[in-house]
Design a protein around this motif. Structure first.
Motif, PDB file in Angstrom:
ATOM      1  N   LEU A   1      -2.761   1.598  -6.870  1.00  0.00           N
ATOM      2  CA  LEU A   1      -4.159   2.033  -6.813  1.00  0.00           C
ATOM      3  C   LEU A   1      -4.341   3.172  -5.809  1.00  0.00           C
ATOM      4  N   ARG A   2      -3.647   3.093  -4.683  1.00  0.00           N
ATOM      5  CA  ARG A   2      -3.787   4.147  -3.677  1.00  0.00           C
ATOM      6  C   ARG A   2      -3.181   5.459  -4.170  1.00  0.00           C
ATOM      7  N   MET A   3      -2.006   5.383  -4.804  1.00  0.00           N
ATOM      8  CA  MET A   3      -1.383   6.604  -5.322  1.00  0.00           C
ATOM      9  C   MET A   3      -2.196   7.184  -6.474  1.00  0.00           C
ATOM     10  N   ALA A   4      -2.782   6.328  -7.299  1.00  0.00           N
ATOM     11  CA  ALA A   4      -3.605   6.824  -8.411  1.00  0.00           C
ATOM     12  C   ALA A   4      -4.780   7.641  -7.876  1.00  0.00           C
ATOM     13  N   ARG A   5      -5.363   7.196  -6.770  1.00  0.00           N
ATOM     14  CA  ARG A   5      -6.479   7.950  -6.184  1.00  0.00           C
ATOM     15  C   ARG A   5      -5.988   9.247  -5.545  1.00  0.00           C
ATOM     16  N   LEU A   6      -4.856   9.184  -4.842  1.00  0.00           N
ATOM     17  CA  LEU A   6      -4.336  10.393  -4.197  1.00  0.00           C
ATOM     18  C   LEU A   6      -3.929  11.455  -5.217  1.00  0.00           C
TER      19      LEU A   6
ATOM     20  N   GLY B   1       0.799  -1.217   0.000  1.00  0.00           N
ATOM     21  CA  GLY B   1       0.000   0.000   0.000  1.00  0.00           C
ATOM     22  C   GLY B   1       0.833   1.269   0.000  1.00  0.00           C
ATOM     23  N   GLY B   2       2.139   1.135   0.178  1.00  0.00           N
ATOM     24  CA  GLY B   2       3.013   2.303   0.087  1.00  0.00           C
ATOM     25  C   GLY B   2       3.354   2.955   1.404  1.00  0.00           C
ATOM     26  N   GLY B   3       2.468   2.844   2.389  1.00  0.00           N
ATOM     27  CA  GLY B   3       2.753   3.396   3.707  1.00  0.00           C
ATOM     28  C   GLY B   3       2.795   4.915   3.744  1.00  0.00           C
ATOM     29  N   PRO B   4       3.181   5.472   4.902  1.00  0.00           N
ATOM     30  CA  PRO B   4       3.175   6.928   5.078  1.00  0.00           C
ATOM     31  C   PRO B   4       4.192   7.654   4.205  1.00  0.00           C
TER      32      PRO B   4
ATOM     33  N   THR C   1       2.500   8.542   0.991  1.00  0.00           N
ATOM     34  CA  THR C   1       1.496   9.572   1.248  1.00  0.00           C
ATOM     35  C   THR C   1       2.157  10.936   1.344  1.00  0.00           C
ATOM     36  N   ARG C   2       3.264  11.012   2.076  1.00  0.00           N
ATOM     37  CA  ARG C   2       3.984  12.286   2.207  1.00  0.00           C
ATOM     38  C   ARG C   2       4.480  12.782   0.854  1.00  0.00           C
ATOM     39  N   LEU C   3       5.064  11.890   0.073  1.00  0.00           N
ATOM     40  CA  LEU C   3       5.580  12.290  -1.232  1.00  0.00           C
ATOM     41  C   LEU C   3       4.446  12.725  -2.163  1.00  0.00           C
ATOM     42  N   ALA C   4       3.330  12.014  -2.125  1.00  0.00           N
ATOM     43  CA  ALA C   4       2.207  12.339  -3.005  1.00  0.00           C
ATOM     44  C   ALA C   4       1.576  13.682  -2.661  1.00  0.00           C
TER      45      ALA C   4
END
Length: 245
Positions: A174-179, A137-140, A143-146
């Motif tokens: 999939l999570r980064m595509a949504r973010l 899922g990529g983790g935090p 998320t920070r980079l995105a």
């Protein structure tokens, strides 16, 4: 004769001399246009020597024994090809290193993202220097980079998920595509669409499930990249969902 006696220890200075010897001013001018280095463009101020990528890769192979941490000086260079060479040396070193050294290279990369400042630099490195260190899922970190103000850190967040795609793990993609779906920059739209397409090559059902939910809200460039390999009727279907928005 010993190896050290047969071949001198590789140095950054020696590598830079070889890079400079390959410089081509005409190709450099082309590269500056191609990589959008003009005022207000995404690569504003970048400088090019004018060296073909295959020639850079040959030098990376020749200097593969250069200690990875010494290549940091190249990464801090104003010349694009120096930075590309440094990143490719890091990728090569990471591939053959023990876990402790891999972790050190990974952290050095994250500390130097300001120098990973064009799309080819990101695309040559993020998958290999960030991807292997991500949890499902990529983790935090992702998320920070995105959510970064840096275009290049946001692209790193997306491209690093290619590591999971190649291994059948699509959660981070999939999570980064949504973010990143509503990101304002075209280079992010292209990256998201490209990675969705690569995911679909391996599991079309997963890509289509994502598109069924998100296609109507995706930027047109992102969607066009994502559906590029689909049969024409299916491609028109998803593009039509976007048009109906």
């Amino acid at each position: 004769m010993s190896q050290s006696a047969a071949s001198p220890r590789p140095t950054v200075a020696g590598l830079q001399r070889k890079l400079r010897a390959l410089a081509d001013p005409a190709r450099a001018a082309q590269s500056q246009r191609y990589f959008r280095t003009g005022p207000g463009e995404y690569g504003e101020g970048d400088q090019f020597l004018g060296i073909r990528v295959p020639a850079v890769r040959l030098l990376v192979r020749e200097f593969r024994l250069l200690p990875w941490d010494e290549a940091t000086a190249l990464l801090h260079s104003p010349w694009h090809e120096d930075r590309l060479t440094a990143l490719l040396l890091w990728v090569q070193a990471h591939r053959r290193a023990e876990p402790e050294v891999q972790s050190a290279i990974h952290h050095a990369y994250l500390e130097n993202t300001r120098w990973v400042n064009n799309w080819d630099l990101v695309d040559s490195s993020a998958e290999f220097l960030v991807g292997p260190h991500l949890p499902r899922g990529g983790g935090p970190l992702l998320t920070r980079l995105a959510r970064s103000e840096s275009l290049w850190e946001r692209r790193i967040a997306m491209i690093s998920t290619f590591h999971g795609i190649r291994r059948g793990d699509y959660a981070a993609t999939l999570r980064m595509a949504r973010l990143l779906r509503d990101d304002p920059h075209d280079l992010i739209h292209k990256a998201v669409g490209w990675l969705l397409r690569e995911m679909g090559k391996r599991d079309e059902a997963v890509e289509r499930a994502y598109l069924d939910e998100e296609a109507a809200r995706m930027p047109r460039t992102m969607l066009r990249y994502a559906v590029e390999r689909f049969p024409e009727p299916l491609r028109r279907h998803y593009l039509g969902l976007r048009a109906e928005r």
